[in-house]
Every structure is written in structure tokens, then in C-alpha cells.
Design a protein around this motif. Sequence first.
Motif, mmCIF file in Angstrom:
data_model
loop_
_atom_site.group_PDB
_atom_site.id
_atom_site.type_symbol
_atom_site.label_atom_id
_atom_site.label_comp_id
_atom_site.label_asym_id
_atom_site.label_seq_id
_atom_site.Cartn_x
_atom_site.Cartn_y
_atom_site.Cartn_z
ATOM 1 N N ASP A 448 1.109 -1.140 -0.323
ATOM 2 C CA ASP A 448 0.017 -0.051 -0.230
ATOM 3 C C ASP A 448 1.063 1.152 -0.399
ATOM 4 O O ASP A 448 1.900 1.572 0.764
ATOM 5 C CB ASP A 448 -1.242 -0.314 0.955
ATOM 6 N N GLU A 449 0.425 2.279 -1.103
ATOM 7 C CA GLU A 449 1.482 3.355 -0.909
ATOM 8 C C GLU A 449 1.541 4.075 0.470
ATOM 9 O O GLU A 449 2.357 5.286 0.174
ATOM 10 C CB GLU A 449 0.760 4.306 -2.057
ATOM 11 N N VAL A 513 -4.007 0.680 5.921
ATOM 12 C CA VAL A 513 -4.438 -0.500 6.886
ATOM 13 C C VAL A 513 -5.329 -1.139 6.117
ATOM 14 O O VAL A 513 -6.269 -2.314 6.467
ATOM 15 C CB VAL A 513 -4.509 -0.695 8.138
ATOM 16 N N SER A 514 -6.949 -0.258 5.853
ATOM 17 C CA SER A 514 -7.741 -0.736 5.276
ATOM 18 C C SER A 514 -8.057 -1.628 4.131
ATOM 19 O O SER A 514 -8.646 -1.973 3.549
ATOM 20 C CB SER A 514 -9.468 0.858 5.865
ATOM 21 N N GLN A 518 -8.626 -4.896 2.967
ATOM 22 C CA GLN A 518 -9.674 -5.452 1.937
ATOM 23 C C GLN A 518 -9.181 -6.239 1.135
ATOM 24 O O GLN A 518 -9.960 -7.634 0.565
ATOM 25 C CB GLN A 518 -9.976 -3.616 1.535
ATOM 26 N N ALA A 519 -7.493 -6.029 0.487
ATOM 27 C CA ALA A 519 -7.010 -6.774 -0.374
ATOM 28 C C ALA A 519 -7.074 -8.099 0.106
ATOM 29 O O ALA A 519 -7.126 -8.593 -0.764
ATOM 30 C CB ALA A 519 -5.632 -6.128 -1.001
ATOM 31 N N ILE A 524 -8.612 -14.070 0.210
ATOM 32 C CA ILE A 524 -9.257 -14.696 1.236
ATOM 33 C C ILE A 524 -10.268 -15.544 0.734
ATOM 34 O O ILE A 524 -10.442 -16.809 0.114
ATOM 35 C CB ILE A 524 -9.235 -14.872 2.370
ATOM 36 N N ALA A 525 -11.364 -14.836 -0.130
ATOM 37 C CA ALA A 525 -12.480 -14.827 -0.789
ATOM 38 C C ALA A 525 -12.525 -15.276 -1.772
ATOM 39 O O ALA A 525 -13.453 -16.526 -2.317
ATOM 40 C CB ALA A 525 -13.371 -13.461 -0.523
ATOM 41 N N ALA A 526 -11.174 -15.183 -2.408
ATOM 42 C CA ALA A 526 -11.315 -16.024 -4.102
ATOM 43 C C ALA A 526 -10.753 -17.353 -4.365
ATOM 44 O O ALA A 526 -11.301 -18.199 -4.851
ATOM 45 C CB ALA A 526 -10.105 -15.114 -4.827
#
Length: 761
Positions: A448-449, A513-514, A518-519, A524-526
Motif C-alpha cells: 500500500d502506498e 491498513v483498511s 480489503q485486498a 481469501i474470499a477468492a
Amino acid sequence: MIRDRLAIMVAVAVPLIGFAILGWTFSHAVVRGLHIEVVDSDRTPTSTEYVQAIGSAPGVTVESRSGDLTEALHSIRSGRAIAAVYIPSEFERDLLSLKRPQIVTFYNRQFYSPGNSASSAISAAVNAETARLVSKLKVRGAAFARGQLVAEQYVLSNPALNYAQFLLRAILPTVLHVAAAIAGGYAVGSEFATRDPGEWLRTAGGSPLAAIVGKLLPLLGLFTVIMVGTAVIVDGLYQVPFRGNAILMAGSAIQLLIAYLSLGALLQLLVRNLGVGLSLTGIICSPAFGFSGVGFPLLGMNWFARGWGDCLPLRWYIQILIDQAIRGLPPYNSVTPFAVLGGLATLYFGLAWLRLRSLKNLSRPVAPPPRQPAVPLRYGIGASMFRELKSVMNNKSALGMFLIAPVIYGVLYPQPYLGQVLKRIPIAVVDQDRTELSRDIVEALNADEALSVDVRASTLAEAQKALDERKVFGIIGVPPDTEKEILKGNSARLPTYVDAAYFMMYTRMQLGVSEAMQATNTAIAASGARLEGSLAHAAVTRASPVEAVAEPLYNPTGGYASYVVPAAFMLILQQTEFMAIAAIGGGIFQIGGIAARRERSRPRAIIGQALAHLILSLPAFALFLIVLPHVYGFSTLGSPLHLLVMVIPFVLATSFLAQLVGSWFKRGESAIILFVATSLPLFFMVGISWPADSIPSVLRSFSRLFPSTSAIDGLVRINQMGATITDVAIDWRFLWLLVCVYGILAIGNGLIRNTVTHHDA
């Protein structure tokens, strides 16, 4: 000093009034009541539930329900709302069909703090309502086989996210450092302007050291009492707790005051011109708040901003203040900034002493310029305008304020903010799971940037040590068995410790962090499927059937400089014009006395002088509104014609107000002191940095008496948001009202002065 009313004003009235106004401004510690609009194109029971959830969110108020999105966006551009929420048609049907409809929030990020606050409050309300509906919706298909990661946030230092606690602590020394520098400069500079510097040295026994200590020591004692008193008020009245070492803070405060008293004295000794010295003091001290790292953190600044900030005692004092008063760190963590602060205080005092020592043979009194008898003047508007232009050209201080100061401010002021977006904030990760999933979490955080995983600690204590030493500003923990809980279908909580001592850094870390969570949750869901494929989309939809989308308007990149600098430029122009006009009036009074002032107070002279000020201000406005925005890459969406139409009443109102106030001072430096000291309170009362809806209504109304309040709101909306003069008609009309009111008052004051015997202030 006791016999000098101006000295008393500088040392006592200016800091107390400034702090009182700022304390009142932040009396609503948490942002509340931000006006938003809702466009509900679905109008079903489900969409109504979302509207009600948004309306009950803390921090926002649904001002109205617009008929269409165009009307809502116009409300944002004109200032009636800070954000608009759009719920599309057929929202409920798409929700039940697992099409994952969107609720879109359009928010004004040109007004950085209120816009971001509104967006966060709306997103939290939408997500909470979605989580509530998930349990009620009956969906088809297989249930989830895997759980999700949840960032469990723990706020360090200022857990209530109290904006007043964040700012009030820093604003007190900011106000005092300006007042101290001006007071130290005035105490020394007045000896060269109106007294006998030789007599000053002889009174001190011929010792330059005794002379300068005798001047500054009483001021040091007075400002120390003021600082202690206002600190007690902050702790008691505003209930802002102090968590650090009081002795260390007291020593730091004394060093800060010594440094700025000495700096003000040094500038006066270098130029030996009271007006010019005070102007230089304002140029150096007024932008110091930006270089201290309170608004935009130091780690996001360029090399010049860091280097310049390191030369300013306020930057080091603020670091000690935050570490001790807010973060409650052990004293040894503040040893380095304490030593640097002491070194700067010693350096500036030593330089002032050496400069005075080099001038110790200057014993001849400085005679005031002879007052020339008043000669008949032409009273036409045109003649008065040209005479004022000539007066400016013959007055170095005024000419510098009109033409040179804007260039200096234009280069110096934006430097701390040119990093625009805070990136790569160092954080620590405590990975106690040490699995493939935990490694994926660390990689997502580092990708994350906003974040940079600089410390990988084995224990929380090790990470806390890095936090105390400012090596990191947040800690993410991955507990044991995290991957096991996910595979069981349970939620796994990751403790997230975020330092909220620096408000902008806190919000940026929270967002990073959010995004990382989310990424990772999407992966995980995939369950091994392609992230952009239909299986992954179906899994994400079941977990979160409604997507909350935030679309920033005007300043879409979220650049901090794009937000704060355009507004600050307009305030700088007002203050420099104030000081220039005061310098002209003071210089003419010293030469021609009351008779010359009365000539300047005739109605046609006042109007002609205002037109001259308009001509002199146009180059600075072109610099700040057209040239520098292109140089720095700020958005410039406004029409030059609309900008000019807004600028004209702004300059005229400022001129008439400055002529009115300046006519009551015998010396130009009196007004310079007053206007320099009001800069910081005026900036926060405008409603850019601190939301206008959170400013007490009485104080907000008072701030509109200054032309900068309406001008900043109108010019920022025109230039950065593409508004037309019709969109900002309220601000434009109010500026013309101020032109009429201050013009009438200035002319009436002049007529009274020309017909009634009176005493000047």
C-alpha cells in the motif's frame, strides 16, 4: 515598558486574545453537524433504511434530499453541503439479486478536514447498515468456507480523536512564539526608532550583554507566566490531559521563549528599522506553524522544508510537546530535540549580543525626521491615487509589503506541503503466526502506498520501543493461529495500534491498513480463483452485498498543499496589504503630523488611495491565483474574469478597513504588530482547516467582518472548484457590503477628524 501602551499590547493583549479566540474556535472538540445531501433515486424500504442510517451517523446532518445528482453537486460547489450521497435506482432489486449495487459518496476534498470527516462518517454508516442487512438477507449458493480478517483498532495518544486536543496544545506555543518575537524585536527596535540607543547602553553600564538581558528578561518572565496560565486553562477548561514530564516541558518552554525573543531582537539589530524589522519577523514566524509538522508531518516534507524547519525553534519544541504532553513518553526520548532547542536559543541570543556589541559605540541619539508643514494638495480622486502610488514608492517598508513580501511568501509558505500526499509511513509488524497468510498480510501492508513495513518485531514490546523512538508510527499484530481461524470460517482479528498524536498521519495509516485488509480479504474470499473472475466476485458479494464508494471532488488526489495553500495565499495578501497601508500612514504621520493625516482622511483621498492599493495588489493576486498554482500544480478551474470580479471588492474592503484602523495609530509599526498577530486566528476561523459548521456561530459571524473570510471561500471555490460568480454570490455581495460599510466608516472618521479637535491614539 509599563509606560508604553504598545509594548503592553504586544506582550499581554496579543497572545491572550489570540489564544482565547482559537480556544473558542475549537470549543467543539469533535467535528459535528457537517451538512450533506442525499439523492435517493430508488425510494424503496431498503434505500430508506440506508438514508436513515446515514442521517443518524455522528458528525453529519442530512441538510436536504435533492431531486437529482446535478442539484446535489451544485450544493457542494456553492458551499451549502460538504458531501452528497447517491443511491441509484433499482438499488433494492440489485441488492436482492446479488449484483452488489453501489452507494456513492461525492465529497468536497478541497475542504480537506471537513470533507474527509464527512466521507468517513458516511462510509462507516453504510458499512454498518450493510453488515446489519447481511444477517437478514437470504441468499442462494454455498456458504463461505473461509473467514475474513478484521482490523481491530486501538488508538494510541488521543484515543477520543479529539481535534481540539490535537491542535490546542500546538497552537498555544505558536501564538506565543509570534508574540515573543515581536515583543523582543519591539523592545530593542524602539530604542533605535524613538529613543537613544546610546543612553540605553550607558544605563546598562556600557555592557551590551547587560543591555540585551535587561530588555529581554522581563519579557521572558511575563511570557512564562502567560504560557503556564494558558496551559492550566487547556488542562482544566478543555480537559486536555498532560501525560509527560512537567519539568522537561517547563525547561523547553523557557528555551523556546528565549530563542524567539532573541531572534526578534537580532532582526532589529541587523536592520535598525523598526517597521522593516517587524515585517521580517512576521515573514519568518508566521509560516513556522507549517514547518513544525503539526499539519503536514515532517516525514512527508522535502529537503528544503526540513532544513528550514530545523532552524526554527518551534519545530523542536512541538516535537517535545507532542512526545511529552500527548504521547507521554519517558524524558530520555526527548533529549535530542531538547538539546537542539537549547542550542538554537543560545545561538540566536549569542548572535544578538554580538551584533549589539558591534554597535556599542553608536551613542548619538537618533533624531526623528523633521515634520514638514502641510502644503495645499489637490483633493481629486485621480490625484490622490497617484500621490499614494508615489508614497508607496518612497516607503521601503510599504513597497516591500506590496511587491516583495508576496514573492517571499509565495516561495516559502508552500514548501512544507509540496509533498502533497503522505506516503510510506513507517509501521511495525509483529507476526506471531508465521504462515503463508501472515506473509501475505505483511506484503499487502507494504504494497500500500501509504505504508512501509520498516520494522518486523518478534514481540509487541520491541515494536513499542520503535514507536517511542519515532522509528514507526503504527503497529500491526498478527496473532497465533490467524490462518487456522480463517480456514475454519471464523473471523480473525488483527490488533492495530495507531498513533493519533499527528491527526493526518493517523487518518492516512487507518486508510492504508483498511486497503491492505480489503485486498487480503478479497484474495481469501477468492479461494484460489482469479481475483477478477466471477467466483471471486460472488464470494465478495456474499460477504459485502453493498459497495460503499467514495468519490472525491476538487482535489481528487487529496494533495495537502492543494487544499491549504490557496486559502493561505488570500490571507497573506490581506495581511500584507494591511501592513503596507499602515506603514504608509505611519510614515506620512511622522513626517507631516496630524495635518498630513487629515489630508489623507478627506473623502476623495480615501477613495483614491483605495484605488491605488487595488493597482498595487493586482500583481500579487496574479502571482497567487494564476502563476503559482501552475508552478505548484494546483488545479485552476476558474475564469480569470470571475476571479477579478471577486478580487476587486476584496481589495477595496481591505483597503478601507486598513485606512480606518490605521488612522488611529501614530506609528505604522503599531498596526503591523496588530495584523501580524491576527493571522493565525483568522486562518482557523475561515472554515477551511476547521469546519465552519463546528465554529461557534457568534465567532463565525465575527470572522466575516474581515474581508478574508468571504474572499477565501469565494476565490477557492472559483479557482479550485470551477464555481462561477453566481455560485458564490453570497460571498461576493457580502464583500461589497463590507466595501460600503468600511468606506463609509473611513470617510466618516476622516470628516470627524477634519472638523473636531481630537487626540490620536
